[in-house]
Structure formats: C-alpha cells, structure tokens
Design a protein around this motif. Structure first.
Motif, PDB file in Angstrom:
ATOM      1  N   HIS A   1       0.853  -1.182   0.000  1.00  0.00           N
ATOM      2  CA  HIS A   1       0.000   0.000   0.000  1.00  0.00           C
ATOM      3  C   HIS A   1       0.890   1.233   0.000  1.00  0.00           C
ATOM      4  CE1 HIS A   1      -3.454   2.476   0.913  1.00  0.00           C
ATOM      5  NE2 HIS A   1      -2.680   3.122   1.775  1.00  0.00           N
TER       6      HIS A   1
ATOM      7  N   PRO B   1      -7.768   2.495  -2.403  1.00  0.00           N
ATOM      8  CA  PRO B   1      -7.176   1.432  -3.231  1.00  0.00           C
ATOM      9  C   PRO B   1      -6.133   0.657  -2.411  1.00  0.00           C
ATOM     10  CG  PRO B   1      -7.214   3.528  -4.410  1.00  0.00           C
ATOM     11  CD  PRO B   1      -7.572   3.828  -2.980  1.00  0.00           C
TER      12      PRO B   1
ATOM     13  N   ALA C   1      -1.487  -4.684  -9.584  1.00  0.00           N
ATOM     14  CA  ALA C   1      -2.052  -4.905 -10.927  1.00  0.00           C
ATOM     15  C   ALA C   1      -1.434  -3.935 -11.934  1.00  0.00           C
ATOM     16  CB  ALA C   1      -3.566  -4.741 -10.887  1.00  0.00           C
TER      17      ALA C   1
ATOM     18  N   GLY D   1      -3.281  -4.531  -3.897  1.00  0.00           N
ATOM     19  CA  GLY D   1      -3.634  -5.306  -5.086  1.00  0.00           C
ATOM     20  C   GLY D   1      -3.839  -4.419  -6.303  1.00  0.00           C
ATOM     21  N   SER D   2      -4.302  -3.209  -6.057  1.00  0.00           N
ATOM     22  CA  SER D   2      -4.518  -2.262  -7.154  1.00  0.00           C
ATOM     23  C   SER D   2      -3.175  -1.831  -7.746  1.00  0.00           C
ATOM     24  CB  SER D   2      -5.307  -1.059  -6.604  1.00  0.00           C
ATOM     25  OG  SER D   2      -5.325   0.002  -7.501  1.00  0.00           O
ATOM     26  N   LEU D   3      -2.224  -1.485  -6.873  1.00  0.00           N
ATOM     27  CA  LEU D   3      -0.910  -1.061  -7.365  1.00  0.00           C
ATOM     28  C   LEU D   3      -0.152  -2.232  -7.984  1.00  0.00           C
ATOM     29  CD1 LEU D   3       0.217   1.392  -4.548  1.00  0.00           C
ATOM     30  CD2 LEU D   3      -1.529   1.623  -6.287  1.00  0.00           C
TER      31      LEU D   3
ATOM     32  N   PRO E   1      -7.703  -5.657  -2.809  1.00  0.00           N
ATOM     33  CA  PRO E   1      -8.052  -4.716  -3.886  1.00  0.00           C
ATOM     34  C   PRO E   1      -8.375  -3.318  -3.374  1.00  0.00           C
ATOM     35  CG  PRO E   1      -9.843  -6.283  -3.507  1.00  0.00           C
ATOM     36  CD  PRO E   1      -8.718  -6.719  -2.624  1.00  0.00           C
ATOM     37  N   TRP E   2      -9.039  -3.223  -2.235  1.00  0.00           N
ATOM     38  CA  TRP E   2      -9.455  -1.923  -1.698  1.00  0.00           C
ATOM     39  C   TRP E   2      -9.838  -2.129  -0.247  1.00  0.00           C
ATOM     40  CZ3 TRP E   2     -14.511  -2.102   0.060  1.00  0.00           C
ATOM     41  CH2 TRP E   2     -15.286  -3.148  -0.452  1.00  0.00           C
TER      42      TRP E   2
END
Lengths: 314, 314
Positions: free
Chosen positions: B158, B199, B206, B202-204, B188-189
């Motif tokens: 994160h 976010p 991706a 998992g978002s970063l 993811p969030w």
C-alpha cells in the motif's frame, strides 16, 4: 500467399506485390509511434512514404492510442518531423475518440473525472465535455478531500502526474454504478531509450479495475470504436478498402482484424517477426487476430514500390 | 453440521458449539481490520474476547495484510485500543513477513525497491534488508532520473505516496529477469467511512503487473507463506490445532483453507453472509476455499461462550 504449411499470415511483402496491395486499397490507416516516428525522431523514409501515398490519391489516416496531446498539437508534431501535408482531419487519437464517445455515443450528462494528461482534458473540453477541475489541495487525502457531486464518467489515460489521491478519487467515483468507466486505451507500456519503459494507460486502468471491481470500456485500439469514428467521417471507408499498418500485434493487428481490415506489421517498433510467428503457430484460435496478413521491414519499403509505379507511368 | 442440502460451510455457531470449537483449538489466528477494530475504533467486546482467549491458554496470533506499519507501531496501536496484553511476537503483518521472505527465503543480495509506505521500508531495514533510498529529485522524470544499479527485488505494498515516477521506476527495474517481483498482499481496496474506499496493494500490484508483463509473488493472505512464518515460530502450530478468523472471504477464508485450517467469518467487516452463501451455492469448485466453515456475528460472541466455561469451572 499462405505460409509453407498452410498457415495464413505474416507474408513478407515488397516490390510488385506490395504495389498491387496498395493499389487495391483506398484507405491506409497508420499507427504513429514505432511506425512513422519514435518519440521525436521520424522513421527514415516515413515522411516521403506518407507523401507518396497521399500523392497517389490514398486517404491516409493516423490511428494512435497516444492520448497525451490534443489533435492540434499533433498537426504541429507532424509538421515538425517533416510530415508537412498532414491535416487535422486525418488524425484519430484515443483522446479525440474518447471525447466523441462521451459526447455523441453515451451523451454524458455531468462531469468527467480524468485520470490522464492535460492534453486529454483539453480534447474533452474542446468537444464541450466538462471535466472535474483538479483541485490544488496541498496535503489533502482521500479521507478529507472534496469529491464532485455530478461525476458521470471516469476516463483513464496515460497520466505522468498520477498520484495515489487521483487513483483513490477515481475509485470512489466508480462506486456509483451510474458512473461510466472508460479507458482511452489499454497499452501496457511504451519503450523508451536506454532500455527504460513508460507504464501505459493499460497499467493505470488495471489499477483502477482492481480497486473498483469493475471493467473499463476501452476506446482505443484494439477496440472497434476508432474505426467507427473513421468510417463515420470518411464516406467509402469500407473495411475491404482499408489497410491497417502498425508495429504492435496486440493493439494494431488485433484492431485491424477486429474491424475486418487487412493488416500489415512494420518491424520498426515493438513487435518482432518472431512474436508474429509465435501467434501464427499457436493453436489458440484467439491468437488468430494477432497475426498480421503482411509484414514489411519499414513503411519506407513503400518508396521503391511506388517508384516503379512512377516509372511505369512516366 | 452440514447445511440443509448437504452444502458444507457457513455454519452459524454460538454457545456450547462455539465453546467446544474453541476448546479444540490451541491457536486462534485473527485478522485485524474488520475483526477486532475498524481503523482507530475497536470492535465492541473484541478486546475482552482476545483477553479471554489468552487467559484460557490459547495462542492468539494476529495475521494482517496491512503493510503500512512496522510491528513496533502495531504494539502501540493494540495497547491504545485496549488490547493491553498483546506482544510483538503475536503480530504477523504482511510487511514483517515480506522482510522474512526477502532475508530468509530468497536471501536477497542487493537492494530492494519499495513501492510502499515508510512503515514497510522500516520493517525491511529492521530485518537488515537494504532498500533503495527514494531520491528527492524535484522535476525528475523516468526519462532522466537516476536508477540504482543493484536492485534485486521490487516489493509493492500500500503506497499513499504513489507517483507515476515510482511506478515507472519499478517497471524499469523489473525489466531485469533476475529482479524479483513481490507484493505484500493483493487486497483490492479497503472501506473508509462515508462510502469512500482506499485502493489497496492489489490495485498497485495490478498496475505493475501490466506495465512489467510479469506476475508478482504475493506474501500476504491468501498465500500460505504467512502461516509458514507462524508455524516456524510457534511449535505445535499444526493446521488441525488452528482456527483462522477474518472478515474477508477472498483473503482470510481462502488463506485458512489454503493452509488447511478451520475458518470462521465475522460479520463485522467487508464480507456479508450472502456473499459466503453465494460462494457456497456456486458450482465452481474453485470457490470452495472461499466458504467459511463457521460464521459469527462478531468475535464478541466468544464472551458468552467463555462465561459459560467460567461458570462451569467456578
């Protein structure tokens, strides 16, 4: 000519065969980066090849996933790099087509939150699509920042000023199921000099897809929408009359194939001939669309083909 | 007790059944956010429930994908929120386990590029794993910034100070196939108050997976590695003796199931009972691991169960 073992595609083409192919087409669709230029350097012979195509009566149309500039700025770049006879109407960028999509297809009512460059915002505003003004809130976080109330679409493109706060804001806007989720394009990365790479819009789109749990509608290649924009603005742009030329199998060749166009790979950019052969020889039918019909080393190869025509007509 | 139609899982449990289950387990693994607290607010009764578990001789272990703090800072948070008997050794965060993985499993030689919070960097440095110092290059871009020569791993977590330049640097380091690609977790969030979301790693991850064309090795839940860390530090932590309690089906329940542990969903966090039923009733066998064995409204439900034990032993 099919491949030695009946495998369609990847036909290396030049001379009279190339001339015949070009003569059969009225519209030549060209990707830009990796095809006619690399960043600020024109591909040798590309400007002459484009001029020849135009002189021989072809409609030359540029189809680029680059979403960082408005079209006006592209005209200047074309001119600066020696492509002096290219006009605004010939340029279809993913930012321009995104603006058309928002204005004419979904007729968005409300503001658009742009996670992208200023050029993308300029293109949208030029089309009359209002964008959320990025507030200059020093030290603001997603816990306390202001969020606009009437955001009806989030549009992601290449954003070299990406911050965590922008990503978080976009994720929050997408909680509203009535807020559309668009991406200018899905390009994963772009080559820079010295072996460096630049993350592309596809990278930022993936981040937002995960944080929002939603899938973006992609405007740029390989989606068909850019061809719809072209065919709505040029009468006679029938698929059979068009040739799509690009350097990237996953975007350019697939775009051409998705739109029913003949496709040609140039070897001046990202994809190599071996990559194309790998897709051709694979057993996955989903890979068919990634195989170019034709291959040239460079679009400069068009010049000798044309010279022969010119000699014949002399 | 299997479900009405032979469907295993999602057994709502309380009173004597809950007491029997807890008596059969020596290790209680607890997720933190959504289970014992929400941000800076403890779940009502959670601190008492944790104390009761410890008083009844259970090994209580906290297994969190939150990678933003070093463990020392967690001890303070536990204390501040009323969990006064929790010690450093009981805390397994994805940042701590990432440090163990880099130091003890892959024995990284060279520096680690961290796309994450300062807390993650602190945890790594505490374990003797050197991190690339983030240079303060005002106005630098990926075209001209300095890149360290000896980066042997990129670790994503994160990162609320994410910038495009950080993403681009990480993408460049990953061009080297000898550079490892790790993610603290794949969350993811995360929910915030007022319907906002944050976010997650998992978002970063991706974004970086797309720009690098590689897949990250995930350290946190649902990957098994965190359980390996626990069982290497506590003798007797056999899967059959452990109960994993969490609020998120896709991380906590799948983690427990991946490690062969009994699993329990609390309804104080992200996942709802309907989500669990949906996975249970789906025909995809891949969804089996997402179905909790047991469900409680809150870990505060443990208190009456224990009170009965206390009454019996009085």
């Amino acid at each position: 000519m099919a491949g030695a073992f009946g495998l369609k595609g990847c036909q290396k083409i030049r001379g009279p065969q190339l001339r015949n192919l070009l003569e059969a087409k009225d519209f030549i669709l060209l990707d830009c980066d990796g095809v006619i230029w690399h960043g600020e350097t024109a591909v040798t012979g590309a400007a002459k090849a484009v001029s020849s195509l135009i002189r021989h009566g072809k409609h030359v149309v540029f189809v680029t996933n680059n979403c960082t500039r408005p079209r006006e700025s592209y005209v200047h770049k074309f001119c600066r790099l020696g492509f002096t006879d290219v006009m605004l109407e010939q340029i279809f960028s993913s930012s321009y087509c995104s603006a058309l999509y928002l204005r004419d297809v979904v007729k968005v009512r409300g503001q658009v939150y742009v996670m992208g460059c200023d050029g993308l915002r300029t293109e949208l505003e030029g089309a009359g699509v209002p964008c959320v003004e990025e507030a200059d809130e020093a030290g603001a976080t997603i816990y306390d920042c202001a969020l606009a109330a009437d955001v009806k679409a989030v549009l992601v493109g290449h954003d070299d000023k990406l911050t965590f706060l922008k990503l978080a804001k976009a994720s929050c806007y997408l909680r509203d199921p009535d807020c559309l989720f668009l991406a200018t394009d899905n390009d994963p990365w772009h080559p820079l000099s010295g072996g460096r790479i630049l993350p592309g819009s596809g990278s930022l789109t993936a981040a937002l897809e995960v944080s929002s749990g939603r899938k973006a509608t992609v405007i740029g290649k390989p989606s068909r929408f850019m061809f719809e924009c072209i065919s709505s603005q040029f009468s006679g742009a029938e698929p059979a009359k068009c040739l799509m030329i690009g350097d990237r199998l996953e975007t350019d060749m697939l775009f051409g194939s998705n739109c029913g166009l003949d496709t040609m790979l140039t070897l001046t950019g990202v994809s190599q001939l071996e990559d194309a052969h790998e897709y051709r020889d694979s057993e996955l039918s989903a890979n068919r669309g990634l195989v170019p019909d034709y291959v040239v080393d460079s679009i400069a190869d068009f010049l000798p083909a044309f010279e022969e025509v010119d000699e014949q007509s002399d």
